[in-house]
Design a protein around this motif. Structure first.
Motif, PDB file in Angstrom:
ATOM      1  N   VAL A 129       0.875  -1.172   0.000  1.00 38.49           N
ATOM      2  CA  VAL A 129       0.000   0.000   0.000  1.00 38.49           C
ATOM      3  C   VAL A 129       0.911   1.221   0.000  1.00 38.49           C
ATOM      4  CG1 VAL A 129      -1.726   1.310   1.267  1.00 38.49           C
ATOM      5  CG2 VAL A 129      -1.835  -1.182   1.253  1.00 38.49           C
ATOM      6  N   ASP A 130       0.702   2.115  -0.942  1.00 38.81           N
ATOM      7  CA  ASP A 130       1.647   3.200  -1.131  1.00 38.81           C
ATOM      8  C   ASP A 130       0.912   4.539  -1.197  1.00 38.81           C
ATOM      9  OD1 ASP A 130       3.933   4.575  -1.612  1.00 38.81           O
ATOM     10  OD2 ASP A 130       4.198   3.894  -3.681  1.00 38.81           O
ATOM     11  N   ASP A 131       0.913   5.253  -0.089  1.00 38.24           N
ATOM     12  CA  ASP A 131       0.334   6.584  -0.022  1.00 38.24           C
ATOM     13  C   ASP A 131      -1.153   6.608  -0.428  1.00 38.24           C
ATOM     14  OD1 ASP A 131       0.264   9.265   0.504  1.00 38.24           O
ATOM     15  OD2 ASP A 131       1.003   9.848  -1.472  1.00 38.24           O
ATOM     16  N   VAL A 132      -1.942   5.918   0.349  1.00 45.05           N
ATOM     17  CA  VAL A 132      -3.382   5.869   0.079  1.00 45.05           C
ATOM     18  C   VAL A 132      -4.118   6.734   1.096  1.00 45.05           C
ATOM     19  CG1 VAL A 132      -5.396   4.360   0.234  1.00 45.05           C
ATOM     20  CG2 VAL A 132      -3.400   3.630  -1.063  1.00 45.05           C
ATOM     21  N   SER A 133      -5.006   7.601   0.614  1.00 46.87           N
ATOM     22  CA  SER A 133      -5.817   8.437   1.508  1.00 46.87           C
ATOM     23  C   SER A 133      -7.271   8.399   1.070  1.00 46.87           C
ATOM     24  CB  SER A 133      -5.356   9.895   1.480  1.00 46.87           C
ATOM     25  OG  SER A 133      -3.975   9.993   1.708  1.00 46.87           O
ATOM     26  N   PHE A 134      -8.176   8.247   2.016  1.00 44.10           N
ATOM     27  CA  PHE A 134      -9.599   8.386   1.697  1.00 44.10           C
ATOM     28  C   PHE A 134     -10.406   8.558   2.977  1.00 44.10           C
ATOM     29  CE2 PHE A 134      -8.590   3.840   1.861  1.00 44.10           C
ATOM     30  CZ  PHE A 134      -9.503   3.380   2.788  1.00 44.10           C
ATOM     31  N   HIS A 135     -11.601   9.073   2.828  1.00 44.79           N
ATOM     32  CA  HIS A 135     -12.509   9.244   3.958  1.00 44.79           C
ATOM     33  C   HIS A 135     -13.803   8.524   3.634  1.00 44.79           C
ATOM     34  CE1 HIS A 135     -10.448  13.278   5.155  1.00 44.79           C
ATOM     35  NE2 HIS A 135      -9.645  12.245   5.191  1.00 44.79           N
ATOM     36  N   ILE A 136     -14.396   7.887   4.621  1.00 38.26           N
ATOM     37  CA  ILE A 136     -15.673   7.221   4.391  1.00 38.26           C
ATOM     38  C   ILE A 136     -16.645   7.615   5.499  1.00 38.26           C
ATOM     39  CG2 ILE A 136     -16.841   4.985   4.252  1.00 38.26           C
ATOM     40  CD1 ILE A 136     -14.295   3.848   3.049  1.00 38.26           C
ATOM     41  N   ASP A 137     -17.852   7.980   5.106  1.00 38.34           N
ATOM     42  CA  ASP A 137     -18.847   8.399   6.086  1.00 38.34           C
ATOM     43  C   ASP A 137     -19.634   7.218   6.615  1.00 38.34           C
ATOM     44  OD1 ASP A 137     -18.422  11.153   6.156  1.00 38.34           O
ATOM     45  OD2 ASP A 137     -19.475  11.409   4.249  1.00 38.34           O
ATOM     46  N   ALA A 138     -20.289   7.446   7.734  1.00 42.17           N
ATOM     47  CA  ALA A 138     -21.111   6.392   8.339  1.00 42.17           C
ATOM     48  C   ALA A 138     -22.194   5.962   7.358  1.00 42.17           C
ATOM     49  CB  ALA A 138     -21.739   6.897   9.628  1.00 42.17           C
ATOM     50  N   GLY A 139     -22.429   4.673   7.250  1.00 44.20           N
ATOM     51  CA  GLY A 139     -23.509   4.158   6.430  1.00 44.20           C
ATOM     52  C   GLY A 139     -23.166   3.966   4.968  1.00 44.20           C
ATOM     53  N   GLU A 140     -21.967   4.353   4.554  1.00 43.79           N
ATOM     54  CA  GLU A 140     -21.587   4.178   3.147  1.00 43.79           C
ATOM     55  C   GLU A 140     -21.178   2.730   2.857  1.00 43.79           C
ATOM     56  OE1 GLU A 140     -19.303   7.112   0.496  1.00 43.79           O
ATOM     57  OE2 GLU A 140     -18.695   7.667   2.513  1.00 43.79           O
ATOM     58  N   ILE A 141     -21.449   2.294   1.642  1.00 43.31           N
ATOM     59  CA  ILE A 141     -20.849   1.042   1.171  1.00 43.31           C
ATOM     60  C   ILE A 141     -19.861   1.399   0.078  1.00 43.31           C
ATOM     61  CG2 ILE A 141     -21.220  -1.238   0.210  1.00 43.31           C
ATOM     62  CD1 ILE A 141     -23.999  -1.250   1.019  1.00 43.31           C
ATOM     63  N   VAL A 142     -18.606   1.069   0.309  1.00 43.93           N
ATOM     64  CA  VAL A 142     -17.580   1.432  -0.661  1.00 43.93           C
ATOM     65  C   VAL A 142     -16.926   0.165  -1.187  1.00 43.93           C
ATOM     66  CG1 VAL A 142     -15.383   2.610  -0.971  1.00 43.93           C
ATOM     67  CG2 VAL A 142     -17.143   3.629   0.469  1.00 43.93           C
ATOM     68  N   GLY A 143     -16.746   0.109  -2.481  1.00 41.16           N
ATOM     69  CA  GLY A 143     -16.106  -1.057  -3.085  1.00 41.16           C
ATOM     70  C   GLY A 143     -14.643  -0.783  -3.377  1.00 41.16           C
ATOM     71  N   PHE A 144     -13.788  -1.718  -3.027  1.00 40.55           N
ATOM     72  CA  PHE A 144     -12.373  -1.625  -3.394  1.00 40.55           C
ATOM     73  C   PHE A 144     -12.182  -2.440  -4.658  1.00 40.55           C
ATOM     74  CE2 PHE A 144      -9.597  -0.649   0.563  1.00 40.55           C
ATOM     75  CZ  PHE A 144     -10.301   0.526   0.740  1.00 40.55           C
TER      76      PHE A 144
ATOM     77  N   GLY B 286      -0.708  -0.893  -5.194  1.00 39.57           N
ATOM     78  CA  GLY B 286      -0.564  -0.153  -3.950  1.00 39.57           C
ATOM     79  C   GLY B 286      -0.964   1.297  -4.042  1.00 39.57           C
ATOM     80  N   ARG B 287      -1.149   1.802  -5.249  1.00 40.51           N
ATOM     81  CA  ARG B 287      -1.484   3.221  -5.389  1.00 40.51           C
ATOM     82  C   ARG B 287      -2.960   3.424  -5.694  1.00 40.51           C
ATOM     83  NH1 ARG B 287       3.799   4.506  -8.557  1.00 40.51           N
ATOM     84  NH2 ARG B 287       3.877   2.297  -8.128  1.00 40.51           N
ATOM     85  N   MET B 288      -3.478   4.532  -5.226  1.00 39.50           N
ATOM     86  CA  MET B 288      -4.882   4.795  -5.440  1.00 39.50           C
ATOM     87  C   MET B 288      -5.064   5.490  -6.782  1.00 39.50           C
ATOM     88  SD  MET B 288      -7.287   6.141  -2.484  1.00 39.50           S
ATOM     89  CE  MET B 288      -7.664   7.774  -3.004  1.00 39.50           C
ATOM     90  N   LEU B 289      -5.897   4.922  -7.638  1.00 38.39           N
ATOM     91  CA  LEU B 289      -6.072   5.496  -8.971  1.00 38.39           C
ATOM     92  C   LEU B 289      -7.343   6.313  -9.076  1.00 38.39           C
ATOM     93  CD1 LEU B 289      -5.100   2.482 -11.250  1.00 38.39           C
ATOM     94  CD2 LEU B 289      -3.647   4.300 -10.347  1.00 38.39           C
ATOM     95  N   TYR B 290      -8.327   5.963  -8.254  1.00 37.35           N
ATOM     96  CA  TYR B 290      -9.618   6.625  -8.423  1.00 37.35           C
ATOM     97  C   TYR B 290     -10.416   6.487  -7.145  1.00 37.35           C
ATOM     98  CZ  TYR B 290     -14.286   7.632 -10.259  1.00 37.35           C
ATOM     99  OH  TYR B 290     -15.524   8.163 -10.476  1.00 37.35           O
ATOM    100  N   ASP B 291     -11.154   7.542  -6.820  1.00 34.76           N
ATOM    101  CA  ASP B 291     -12.061   7.469  -5.679  1.00 34.76           C
ATOM    102  C   ASP B 291     -13.279   8.287  -6.052  1.00 34.76           C
ATOM    103  OD1 ASP B 291     -13.461   7.594  -3.351  1.00 34.76           O
ATOM    104  OD2 ASP B 291     -11.875   8.591  -2.186  1.00 34.76           O
ATOM    105  N   GLY B 292     -14.426   7.642  -6.201  1.00 36.75           N
ATOM    106  CA  GLY B 292     -15.616   8.402  -6.536  1.00 36.75           C
ATOM    107  C   GLY B 292     -16.736   7.523  -7.043  1.00 36.75           C
ATOM    108  N   ASP B 293     -17.660   8.155  -7.751  1.00 35.47           N
ATOM    109  CA  ASP B 293     -18.845   7.472  -8.222  1.00 35.47           C
ATOM    110  C   ASP B 293     -18.498   6.372  -9.229  1.00 35.47           C
ATOM    111  OD1 ASP B 293     -21.958   7.903  -8.300  1.00 35.47           O
ATOM    112  OD2 ASP B 293     -21.293   7.462 -10.351  1.00 35.47           O
ATOM    113  N   LEU B 294     -19.170   5.240  -9.060  1.00 33.05           N
ATOM    114  CA  LEU B 294     -18.883   4.092  -9.910  1.00 33.05           C
ATOM    115  C   LEU B 294     -19.118   4.398 -11.387  1.00 33.05           C
ATOM    116  CD1 LEU B 294     -18.334   1.031 -10.214  1.00 33.05           C
ATOM    117  CD2 LEU B 294     -20.745   0.650  -9.768  1.00 33.05           C
ATOM    118  N   HIS B 295     -20.257   5.087 -11.679  1.00 37.24           N
ATOM    119  CA  HIS B 295     -20.587   5.313 -13.081  1.00 37.24           C
ATOM    120  C   HIS B 295     -19.690   6.364 -13.720  1.00 37.24           C
ATOM    121  CE1 HIS B 295     -23.900   2.554 -13.001  1.00 37.24           C
ATOM    122  NE2 HIS B 295     -24.138   2.984 -11.773  1.00 37.24           N
ATOM    123  N   ALA B 296     -19.290   7.333 -12.901  1.00 39.68           N
ATOM    124  CA  ALA B 296     -18.361   8.332 -13.405  1.00 39.68           C
ATOM    125  C   ALA B 296     -17.040   7.669 -13.778  1.00 39.68           C
ATOM    126  CB  ALA B 296     -18.140   9.416 -12.358  1.00 39.68           C
ATOM    127  N   LEU B 297     -16.676   6.643 -12.999  1.00 37.11           N
ATOM    128  CA  LEU B 297     -15.440   5.919 -13.292  1.00 37.11           C
ATOM    129  C   LEU B 297     -15.519   5.284 -14.676  1.00 37.11           C
ATOM    130  CD1 LEU B 297     -12.739   4.486 -12.543  1.00 37.11           C
ATOM    131  CD2 LEU B 297     -14.136   2.623 -11.677  1.00 37.11           C
TER     132      LEU B 297
END
Lengths: 341, 261
Positions: A39-54, A232-243
């Protein structure tokens, strides 16, 4: 904010071995170590109740991230906070609020009926009797466990066992769920059931869920938000369809002809995915879509035409394939990074 | 208090899962008797040629054999299925489930299971001790019995701590089977009174891998032929190793790398 991850890094020291007998002997005598950046320099925030897919290919660092968050691994640098706790301290208060489910590992006692493991967990998590009973009733109903509870675990099928594993992991009503490949090896019906259960559980308890899966269908069905990790690097964080829009270089043109084509070659317009009778599907570069569609309308006997996003699963799978190919061309190998299998 | 209750629950389910295999249960009891006979024969063989082994007579040596059997029972019932199983759990990754439970990990890892039928060795060992004492017409005083029991606890602590430290190494090296075998090799040496060994071997068995404190010295305690210094060293060793092993374990946990899924 339930989960806060800032500049998280986890490096492993792995000894490197040249192939063959001589390589083995060399590495037995003197080992060369290399840092593997799982894992190499990964940052993210997740709110209560969210379902996030890796999302990410094998060895991308998804599982390692989950393990850091559930307190199994000490981060090399950076920080992770979940529910206000630092996971690696493994405080009792923290561990009783989370759960980790791993599709490939089981905690159920092989020789005993699942209910016995549930009772042991009830004692470990100090679940009051009344709460245990109501939670068990709820899980039994949601997962249809009734006929399974009193059978020895070794006599259950893979899918039945997974349902019991989920129940065992959720008896203490955790607020945060880390699900690592929860549907691996299951048939399609069972996958759907597990998915429905996860959605239901999330809605009932406002639980925060991070999910990794090889099955894109899991992610598309469950997660509005995805985090893509590769090497190990984060490429994208956001809406699935936007991805999908962002990484899909193509759009899909679906046409129906009014008569059978002869003389016209569809390949001129784009990559033909499918032809059946008077219907065809073509992949066309995103920017050129409208031009190509207009040309087709003008030049071909068309009854109907639609322009769509290609199926998201296909897009993401392709995206990873292309990334891997690009890396190979740059001469980076795939094997010296990521976790071992 | 909570931990005592947990222990009760752990052992109940451990027992239940063993009852699943009735044939294995019987086979194991049969094995125990066989191993005891073997242990006695392997010592008795010397007494075909001599009446004394070092300065130990036949019934006295029998006491050491009895302790060897008794302690094998403790190891197989309590240590091997717990500390001993951590190695496998690390390799197949199920150790993750130990670490994600809101209970002290050392507690779960050390006391989660019990192989109850192996406690039959403890009973057989005790019976053999009584028999040997009868042969010598010795009736130990209450004080000697108390000291004997304490020394057994110390012995358990010593072996447990050594094993835990060994297991802690597995957090770095993952595969350590040979290490366990080496340990068993040393333990085998404990079937004879340590005084029959000489020089370096004796020193190793007393201080480096203190097997002497497991079989020879508790037997000496019952026979009333142990001196205070040895007793004190035994207890100091037990407490010292226990504390150190706990530190090593805690430190090692930080280096846990968890087998990949």
């Amino acid at each position: 904010m339930t989960i806060q991850v800032e500049h998280l890094c986890k490096y492993y020291q792995v000894h490197q071995k040249e192939p063959g007998l001589i390589g083995s002997v060399k590495s037995f005598v003197k080992r060369k170590y290399a840092d593997v950046k799982a894992v190499d320099d990964v940052s993210f925030h997740i709110d209560a109740g969210e379902i996030v897919g890796f999302l990410g290919p094998n060895g991308a660092g998804k599982t390692t991230t989950l393990k850091v968050l559930s307190g199994l691994l000490y981060p090399t640098s950076g920080s992770a906070r979940v529910l206000g706790f630092t996971p690696s301290e493994r405080r009792k208060e923290y561990l009783s609020k989370i759960t980790l489910v791993m599709g490939q590992k089981q905690q159920l006692n092989w020789d005993l009926p699942a209910i016995e493991t549930f009772l042991v967990n009830a004692a470990i998590y100090e679940i009051p009797d009344a709460q245990f009973k109501s939670t068990l009733d709820e899980l039994t109903e949601l997962l249809e466990l009734k006929p399974l509870l009193n059978k020895q675990v070794r006599k259950l099928s893979l899918g039945e066992r997974m349902k019991c594993e989920l129940a065992a992991a959720l008896l203490h009503r955790p607020q945060v769920l880390f699900l690592d490949e929860p549907t691996i090896g299951l048939d399609v019906t069972m996958q759907t059931k597990i998915r429905q259960f996860i959605t239901e559980y999330n809605e009932r308890h406002r639980a925060t869920i991070i999910l990794t899966s090889h099955y894109m269908a899991d992610v598309t069905a469950l997660c509005r938000r995805v985090i893509v990790i590769d090497h190990g690097r984060m490429l994208y964080d956001g809406d699935l369809h936007a991805l999908a829009e962002k990484i899909a270089p193509h759009k899909l043109i679906r046409v129906e002809f009014s008569e059978t084509l002869n003389g016209h070659r569809l390949e001129e317009y784009g990559e033909v995915v499918k032809t059946r009778g008077q219907r065809a599907e073509l992949l066309v570069p995103r920017d050129a879509t409208s031009g190509v569609a207009a040309r087709m309308l003008a030049e071909l006997p068309i009854a109907d035409v639609t322009i769509e996003e290609p199926p998201i699963e296909q897009v993401i799978t392709r995206g990873f394939e292309e990334a891997a190919r690009a890396r190979a061309e740059r001469g980076e190998s795939d094997e010296d990074e990521g976790e071992e299998d | 208090m909570r931990y005592v209750r947990l222990l009760g629950i752990f052992y109940k389910y451990s027992f239940l899962s063993e009852l699943e295999y009735r044939v294995e249960f019987l086979a194991n009891v049969f094995m125990n008797v066989f191993w005891l006979a073997w242990a006695i024969v392997s010592v008795a063989i010397f007494f075909l040629h001599t009446d004394r082994l070092g300065d130990w007579s036949w019934p006295e040596v029998l006491m050491v054999v009895a302790l060897f059997t008794l302690f094998s029972g403790v190891m197989e019932a309590l240590l091997r299925p717990n500390v001993g199983a951590v190695l496998d759990q690390i390799r197949d990754g199920t150790f993750d489930f130990v670490l994600t439970k809101p209970v002290n990990a050392q507690f779960i890892a050390s006391l989660r299971n019990i192989v109850i039928w192996r406690l039959s060795d403890v009973i057989i060992g005790l019976a053999l001790i009584v028999y040997a004492l009868r042969q010598m017409d010795i009736v130990p005083t209450m004080g000697q019995i108390a000291l004997f029991v304490l020394m057994l606890f110390a012995a358990t602590a010593i072996v447990y701590s050594l094993w835990l430290m060994m297991v802690s190494l597995a957090f770095w090296f993952v595969k350590l089977d040979n290490f366990t075998e080496l340990f068993y090799g040393f333990y085998e040496a404990g079937r004879y009174p340590v005084t029959i060994y000489r020089g370096i071997i004796r020193a190793v068995l007393t201080f480096v891998v203190p097997i002497a404190f497991v079989t020879t010295f508790p037997a000496s305690a019952l026979l009333g032929r142990i001196d205070q210094t040895t007793t004190m060293i035994g207890f100091a060793l037990a407490i010292g190793l226990f504390v150190i092993s706990n530190r090593v374990w805690t430190f090692a946990l930080k280096h846990y790398s968890s087998a990949s899924s």
